[in-house]
Write an enzyme that holds these catalytic residues in place. Sequence first.
Site, PDB file in Angstrom:
ATOM      1  N   SER A 297       0.938  -1.296  -0.074  1.00 17.80           N
ATOM      2  CA  SER A 297       0.018   0.043  -0.101  1.00 17.80           C
ATOM      3  C   SER A 297       1.012   1.320   0.053  1.00 17.80           C
ATOM      4  O   SER A 297       2.177   1.253   0.294  1.00 17.80           O
ATOM      5  CB  SER A 297      -0.901  -0.037   1.154  1.00 17.80           C
ATOM      6  OG  SER A 297      -1.385   1.240   1.319  1.00 17.80           O
TER       7      SER A 297
ATOM      8  N   TYR B 160      -2.321  -0.978  10.841  1.00 21.13           N
ATOM      9  CA  TYR B 160      -2.539  -1.339   9.487  1.00 21.13           C
ATOM     10  C   TYR B 160      -1.203  -1.060   8.870  1.00 21.13           C
ATOM     11  O   TYR B 160      -0.570  -1.712   8.119  1.00 21.13           O
ATOM     12  CB  TYR B 160      -3.729  -0.762   8.743  1.00 21.13           C
ATOM     13  CG  TYR B 160      -3.605  -0.953   7.431  1.00 21.13           C
ATOM     14  CD1 TYR B 160      -4.467  -2.098   6.810  1.00 21.13           C
ATOM     15  CD2 TYR B 160      -3.665   0.083   6.364  1.00 21.13           C
ATOM     16  CE1 TYR B 160      -4.574  -2.299   5.580  1.00 21.13           C
ATOM     17  CE2 TYR B 160      -3.725  -0.226   4.865  1.00 21.13           C
ATOM     18  CZ  TYR B 160      -4.182  -1.298   4.686  1.00 21.13           C
ATOM     19  OH  TYR B 160      -4.330  -1.183   3.469  1.00 21.13           O
TER      20      TYR B 160
ATOM     21  N   LYS C 137       1.708  -3.203   6.058  1.00 21.20           N
ATOM     22  CA  LYS C 137       2.002  -2.800   4.758  1.00 21.20           C
ATOM     23  C   LYS C 137       3.368  -2.654   4.399  1.00 21.20           C
ATOM     24  O   LYS C 137       3.830  -2.872   3.304  1.00 21.20           O
ATOM     25  CB  LYS C 137       0.843  -1.859   4.169  1.00 21.20           C
ATOM     26  CG  LYS C 137      -0.553  -2.085   4.212  1.00 21.20           C
ATOM     27  CD  LYS C 137      -0.931  -3.393   2.907  1.00 21.20           C
ATOM     28  CE  LYS C 137      -1.768  -4.139   3.380  1.00 21.20           C
ATOM     29  NZ  LYS C 137      -2.053  -5.167   2.388  1.00 21.20           N
TER      30      LYS C 137
HETATM   31  N1  LIG Z   1      -8.900  -0.284  -1.112  1.00 22.77           N
HETATM   32  C1  LIG Z   1      -7.932   0.165  -0.914  1.00 22.77           C
HETATM   33  O1  LIG Z   1      -7.792   1.584  -0.913  1.00 22.77           O
HETATM   34  C2  LIG Z   1      -6.435  -0.318  -0.612  1.00 22.77           C
HETATM   35  C3  LIG Z   1      -6.378  -1.690  -0.331  1.00 22.77           C
HETATM   36  N2  LIG Z   1      -5.151  -2.118  -0.075  1.00 22.77           N
HETATM   37  C4  LIG Z   1      -5.021  -3.539   0.058  1.00 22.77           C
HETATM   38  O2  LIG Z   1      -5.731  -4.269  -1.090  1.00 22.77           O
HETATM   39  C5  LIG Z   1      -5.908  -5.555  -0.592  1.00 22.77           C
HETATM   40  C6  LIG Z   1      -7.337  -6.047  -1.010  1.00 22.77           C
HETATM   41  O3  LIG Z   1      -8.004  -4.978  -0.468  1.00 22.77           O
HETATM   42  P1  LIG Z   1      -9.498  -4.386  -1.137  1.00 22.77           P
HETATM   43  O4  LIG Z   1      -9.841  -5.268  -2.352  1.00 22.77           O
HETATM   44  O5  LIG Z   1      -9.485  -3.040  -1.139  1.00 22.77           O
HETATM   45  O6  LIG Z   1     -10.481  -5.109  -0.041  1.00 22.77           O
HETATM   46  P2  LIG Z   1     -12.026  -5.795  -0.221  1.00 22.77           P
HETATM   47  O7  LIG Z   1     -12.329  -5.739   1.031  1.00 22.77           O
HETATM   48  O8  LIG Z   1     -12.776  -5.484  -1.227  1.00 22.77           O
HETATM   49  O9  LIG Z   1     -11.364  -7.523  -0.621  1.00 22.77           O
HETATM   50  C7  LIG Z   1     -10.786  -8.137   0.488  1.00 22.77           C
HETATM   51  C8  LIG Z   1     -10.809  -9.536   0.114  1.00 22.77           C
HETATM   52  O10 LIG Z   1     -10.052 -10.238   0.907  1.00 22.77           O
HETATM   53  C9  LIG Z   1     -10.592 -11.360   1.499  1.00 22.77           C
HETATM   54  N3  LIG Z   1     -10.249 -11.700   2.818  1.00 22.77           N
HETATM   55  C10 LIG Z   1     -10.415 -10.580   4.065  1.00 22.77           C
HETATM   56  N4  LIG Z   1      -9.861 -11.324   5.046  1.00 22.77           N
HETATM   57  C11 LIG Z   1      -9.530 -12.452   4.746  1.00 22.77           C
HETATM   58  C12 LIG Z   1      -8.854 -13.732   5.594  1.00 22.77           C
HETATM   59  N5  LIG Z   1      -8.600 -13.723   6.655  1.00 22.77           N
HETATM   60  N6  LIG Z   1      -8.774 -14.746   4.766  1.00 22.77           N
HETATM   61  C13 LIG Z   1      -8.995 -14.962   3.402  1.00 22.77           C
HETATM   62  N7  LIG Z   1      -9.294 -13.782   2.724  1.00 22.77           N
HETATM   63  C14 LIG Z   1      -9.750 -12.796   3.201  1.00 22.77           C
HETATM   64  C15 LIG Z   1     -12.033 -11.232   1.172  1.00 22.77           C
HETATM   65  O11 LIG Z   1     -12.724 -12.349   1.212  1.00 22.77           O
HETATM   66  C16 LIG Z   1     -11.966 -10.161   0.055  1.00 22.77           C
HETATM   67  O12 LIG Z   1     -11.998 -11.142  -0.916  1.00 22.77           O
HETATM   68  C17 LIG Z   1      -5.669  -5.488   1.022  1.00 22.77           C
HETATM   69  O13 LIG Z   1      -4.668  -6.240   1.385  1.00 22.77           O
HETATM   70  C18 LIG Z   1      -5.620  -4.004   1.285  1.00 22.77           C
HETATM   71  O14 LIG Z   1      -4.745  -3.803   2.417  1.00 22.77           O
HETATM   72  C19 LIG Z   1      -4.014  -1.419  -0.277  1.00 22.77           C
HETATM   73  C20 LIG Z   1      -4.205   0.025  -0.483  1.00 22.77           C
HETATM   74  C21 LIG Z   1      -5.358   0.743  -0.606  1.00 22.77           C
HETATM   75  C1  LIG Z   2      -8.620   1.196   3.496  1.00 19.31           C
HETATM   76  C2  LIG Z   2      -7.905   2.590   3.106  1.00 19.31           C
HETATM   77  O1  LIG Z   2      -8.813   3.259   2.427  1.00 19.31           O
HETATM   78  C3  LIG Z   2      -6.894   2.470   2.082  1.00 19.31           C
HETATM   79  O2  LIG Z   2      -6.130   1.454   2.738  1.00 19.31           O
HETATM   80  C4  LIG Z   2      -4.677   1.627   2.108  1.00 19.31           C
HETATM   81  O3  LIG Z   2      -3.770   0.894   2.386  1.00 19.31           O
HETATM   82  C5  LIG Z   2      -4.874   3.186   1.642  1.00 19.31           C
HETATM   83  O4  LIG Z   2      -3.751   3.759   2.126  1.00 19.31           O
HETATM   84  C6  LIG Z   2      -6.006   3.808   1.987  1.00 19.31           C
HETATM   85  O5  LIG Z   2      -6.044   4.567   3.222  1.00 19.31           O
END
Ligand SMILES: NC(=O)C1=CN([C@@H]2O[C@H](COP(=O)(O)OP(=O)(O)OC[C@H]3O[C@@H](n4cnc5c(N)ncnc54)[C@H](O)[C@@H]3O)[C@@H](O)[C@H]2O)C=CC1
Ligand SMILES: C[C@H](O)[C@@H]1OC(=O)[C@H](O)[C@@H]1O
Length: 254
Positions: free
Chosen positions: A144, A157, A161
């Site tokens: 991230s 968090y 990352k």
């Molecule tokens: N959305 C954002 O702004 C950002 C997201 N990220 C990272 O991207 C990655 C994906 O997040 P998003 O797509 O945004 O979230 P999301 O909530 O849409 O998707 C998360 C996914 O991870 C799965 N998941 C959650 N906990 C789990 C566990 N314990 N075991 C197995 N699967 C699990 C869920 O079933 C889902 O498929 C995360 O690592 C998050 O930290 C990084 C930077 C920014």
């Molecule tokens: C969940 C937050 O909106 C998201 O997660 C990250 O890793 C980014 O920095 C954003 O803050």
Amino acid sequence: MGLLEGKTLLVTGGSAGIGRATAIEAARQGADVGINYIGDDAAADACLAEIAALGRRGFALKGDVADPETARAFVSAAVERLGRVDIFVSNAGICPFHAFLDMPLDTFERTMRVNLHGAYWMVQAAANQMVAQGGGGAIVAVSSISALVGGEYQTRYTPTKAGVHSLMQSAAIALGRHGIRCNSVMPGTILTDINKDDLADPEKRARMAARIPLGRLGDPEDLAGPILFLASDMARYVTGAALLVDGGAFVNLQ
Ligand SMILES: NC(=O)C1=CN([C@@H]2O[C@H](COP(=O)(O)OP(=O)(O)OC[C@H]3O[C@@H](n4cnc5c(N)ncnc54)[C@H](O)[C@@H]3O)[C@@H](O)[C@H]2O)C=CC1
Ligand SMILES: C[C@H](O)[C@@H]1OC(=O)[C@H](O)[C@@H]1O
């Protein structure tokens, strides 16, 4: 011909958000795809249906990445169902927002176990399979922008990352001799379920968008291309790198 023709790709957290967009684009690019997820079975089934509609094989394994046994089960299922593991995307993560001074122990520990321990055991299991089968491989972890900058309500968090980014750097060294490349992407703020509540406040949402030179918050599909580029042979001499995918947010100081 697709970028990933003939490859198999696994992604954790593949039923929603960034993981789902990556799984579907990988299938469009010619890969067979396995997804791991937790929670909603219907979302995983819908993702598998899209993979099948693109003419690729797919499977889903439900399981908590915080449990190292899930990593072994996911990789074993991939070998059984798809034959091998060429590309591994460590994506699953959680981000419960909470103030620093009264952080509950269980919130802290759960975030560490899912985001950092989960990535560690998953990447290790995938790497062992890649080494055993031979022919190298590619691992991409979803870190991230938060590995580089802080957040008042993200104190348990952001270190996870930074840890994921560091894991990719060290794994790149450990696995280079096996032809396995390890890189991370650093998304900015991407509109997914993880921040739905946080960005429900229109003022905060507008403030976050206003600091992005490209003029908008990200969509999950904005990550699929960078992740799959790093996973593909087009990035064959890239390892230990981190790619910011944030619309320019990080460089926008004033
Ligand atoms: N959305 C954002 O702004 C950002 C997201 N990220 C990272 O991207 C990655 C994906 O997040 P998003 O797509 O945004 O979230 P999301 O909530 O849409 O998707 C998360 C996914 O991870 C799965 N998941 C959650 N906990 C789990 C566990 N314990 N075991 C197995 N699967 C699990 C869920 O079933 C889902 O498929 C995360 O690592 C998050 O930290 C990084 C930077 C920014
Ligand atoms: C969940 C937050 O909106 C998201 O997660 C990250 O890793 C980014 O920095 C954003 O803050």
